[in-house]
Design an enzyme around this catalytic site. Structure first.
Site, PDB file in Angstrom:
ATOM      1  N   GLY A 263      29.053  27.275  40.088  1.00 30.70           N
ATOM      2  CA  GLY A 263      28.300  26.811  41.211  1.00 30.70           C
ATOM      3  C   GLY A 263      26.685  27.107  40.953  1.00 30.70           C
TER       4      GLY A 263
ATOM      5  N   HIS B 287      41.275  32.922  41.862  1.00 34.75           N
ATOM      6  CA  HIS B 287      39.783  32.442  41.816  1.00 34.75           C
ATOM      7  C   HIS B 287      38.729  33.651  42.053  1.00 34.75           C
ATOM      8  CE1 HIS B 287      36.050  30.467  42.461  1.00 34.75           C
ATOM      9  NE2 HIS B 287      36.658  29.270  41.962  1.00 34.75           N
TER      10      HIS B 287
ATOM     11  N   GLU C  56      36.067  33.675  43.408  1.00 34.76           N
ATOM     12  CA  GLU C  56      35.560  34.208  44.817  1.00 34.76           C
ATOM     13  C   GLU C  56      36.656  34.901  45.600  1.00 34.76           C
ATOM     14  OE1 GLU C  56      34.826  30.066  45.559  1.00 34.76           O
ATOM     15  OE2 GLU C  56      33.076  29.991  44.243  1.00 34.76           O
TER      16      GLU C  56
ATOM     17  N   GLU D  86      37.253  30.648  33.860  1.00 33.13           N
ATOM     18  CA  GLU D  86      36.023  30.143  34.731  1.00 33.13           C
ATOM     19  C   GLU D  86      35.015  31.413  34.590  1.00 33.13           C
ATOM     20  OE1 GLU D  86      36.775  27.115  37.878  1.00 33.13           O
ATOM     21  OE2 GLU D  86      37.671  29.006  38.680  1.00 33.13           O
TER      22      GLU D  86
ATOM     23  N   SER E 216      30.624  24.769  36.754  1.00 32.12           N
ATOM     24  CA  SER E 216      29.795  23.791  36.340  1.00 32.12           C
ATOM     25  C   SER E 216      30.148  22.630  35.713  1.00 32.12           C
ATOM     26  CB  SER E 216      28.378  24.115  36.310  1.00 32.12           C
ATOM     27  OG  SER E 216      27.793  25.249  37.124  1.00 32.12           O
TER      28      SER E 216
ATOM     29  N   ASN F 115      38.562  21.515  43.142  1.00 31.39           N
ATOM     30  CA  ASN F 115      38.533  22.855  44.045  1.00 31.39           C
ATOM     31  C   ASN F 115      37.559  22.770  45.065  1.00 31.39           C
ATOM     32  OD1 ASN F 115      38.612  25.387  45.345  1.00 31.39           O
ATOM     33  ND2 ASN F 115      38.006  26.481  43.474  1.00 31.39           N
ATOM     34  N   TRP F 116      38.001  22.124  46.219  1.00 33.06           N
ATOM     35  CA  TRP F 116      37.140  21.859  47.249  1.00 33.06           C
ATOM     36  C   TRP F 116      36.450  22.843  47.813  1.00 33.06           C
ATOM     37  CZ3 TRP F 116      40.026  17.016  50.130  1.00 33.06           C
ATOM     38  CH2 TRP F 116      39.753  15.919  49.372  1.00 33.06           C
ATOM     39  N   LYS F 117      37.116  24.046  47.607  1.00 37.66           N
ATOM     40  CA  LYS F 117      36.894  25.362  48.341  1.00 37.66           C
ATOM     41  C   LYS F 117      36.764  25.112  49.862  1.00 37.66           C
ATOM     42  CE  LYS F 117      34.567  26.588  44.211  1.00 37.66           C
ATOM     43  NZ  LYS F 117      33.491  27.245  43.730  1.00 37.66           N
TER      44      LYS F 117
ATOM     45  N   GLY G 122      34.558  22.571  40.878  1.00 32.16           N
ATOM     46  CA  GLY G 122      34.077  22.699  42.316  1.00 32.16           C
ATOM     47  C   GLY G 122      33.380  21.796  42.918  1.00 32.16           C
TER      48      GLY G 122
HETATM   49  P1  PGA Z   1      31.676  24.657  40.078  1.00 32.30           P
HETATM   50  O1  PGA Z   1      32.985  25.531  40.731  1.00 32.30           O
HETATM   51  O2  PGA Z   1      32.442  23.657  39.351  1.00 32.30           O
HETATM   52  O3  PGA Z   1      31.120  24.225  41.173  1.00 32.30           O
HETATM   53  O4  PGA Z   1      30.770  25.670  39.199  1.00 32.30           O
HETATM   54  C1  PGA Z   1      34.257  25.801  39.998  1.00 32.30           C
HETATM   55  C2  PGA Z   1      34.994  26.538  40.436  1.00 32.30           C
HETATM   56  O5  PGA Z   1      34.765  27.432  41.163  1.00 32.30           O
HETATM   57  O6  PGA Z   1      36.327  26.321  40.409  1.00 32.30           O
END
Ligand code: PGA
Length: 252
Positions: free
Chosen positions: A175, A97, A99, A169, A215, A9-11, A236
């Site tokens: 993150g 997600h 976010e 998640e 993470s 997931n490049w966001k 991510g």
């Molecule tokens: P992260 O993000 O691997 O940076 O913790 C995962 C995600 O948000 O899908």
């Protein structure tokens, strides 16, 4: 047998030029390293989808979107529909997600509509659920994740829910560098699968891939992915570095 999936997931990261470089590094590094039935998905920002898809050609890696609209089409400035993604032959789309839930106020009923749009267009939704730290500290994490799953997926027919990929998640692990232990991940994946089994039966529950996200790194991926109910990961930060992402893929 359930599909093993590692999705990056490049966001909202990378310029187009950097995205092309990352993709070409991944293509070089993954040669012969993606195990037979594993699927690798790059969930890129919308504007890069076609370019990266073209670049991947008939490589084993595929692309996915990070979101889609709950509407079919029309006057929704700035939105992208599931049908548009389908028209570009994008096979996967992340829905719900944390976010999106946190910063864009997306809740269960809205996400149910997005899941419906994705399925109607023939896309595979990667539906995310997961609890915040306070919820885990209160001990309500199982109840919350069951509720999130129910609200957005339990209206589906058995045939349709089989087409969904779930990503558990925990928000406190996203993150933050704080990964759930493999035991915590396994426990929650078993709760989710058990909840689906209670409604749809074992056969359906056993067919759904449940990914872990939060993470995931090269040094914890293998242990997480070895858990009985963990069928891969949604990654991510570590998916933005070719070497790290490939090491994670190797762990599946
Ligand atoms: P992260 O993000 O691997 O940076 O913790 C995962 C995600 O948000 O899908």
């Amino acid at each position: 047998m359930r599909k093993k999936i590692v999705a990056g997931n490049w966001k909202m990261n990378k310029t187009l030029a950097d995205a092309v470089v990352l993709t070409s590094e991944l293509m070089t590094l993954t040669q012969n390293e993606v195990k037979n039935n594993a699927v690798v998905v790059l969930c890129t920002p919308f504007p890069y989808l076609l370019k990266i898809k073209e670049q991947l050609g008939n490589s084993t890696i595929v692309v996915g979107a990070q979101n889609c609209s709950e509407h079919e089409s029309g006057a929704y400035t700035g939105e992208t529909s599931a049908a548009m993604l389908k028209s570009m032959a994008i096979p996967y789309v992340i829905i719900g997600h944390s976010e999106r839930r946190q910063y864009f106020g997306e809740g269960g009923a809205l996400l149910a509509k997005k899941v419906d749009r994705a399925l109607a267009a023939g896309l595979t939704p990667i539906f995310c659920n997961g609890e915040q730290l306070e919820i885990r500290e209160k001990g309500s994490h199982e109840a919350l994740v069951k509720q999130q799953t129910e609200e957005s997926l339990f209206h589906l027919s058995p045939a349709d829910i089989r087409k969904v990929v779930i990503a558990y998640e925990p928000v406190w692990a996203i993150g933050t560098g704080k990964t759930a232990t493999s035991q915590q991940a396994q426990d929650m994946h078993a709760v989710i699968r058990g909840h689906i089994a209670a409604k749809y039966g074992n056969d359906v529950a056993e067919s759904i891939s449940i990914l872990y996200g939060g993470s995931v790194k090269p040094d914890n991926a293998k242990e997480l992915f070895a858990c009985k109910d963990v069928d891969g990961g949604l990654v991510g930060g570590a998916s933005l570095k070719a070497r790290d992402f490939v090491d994670i893929i190797k762990g599946v």
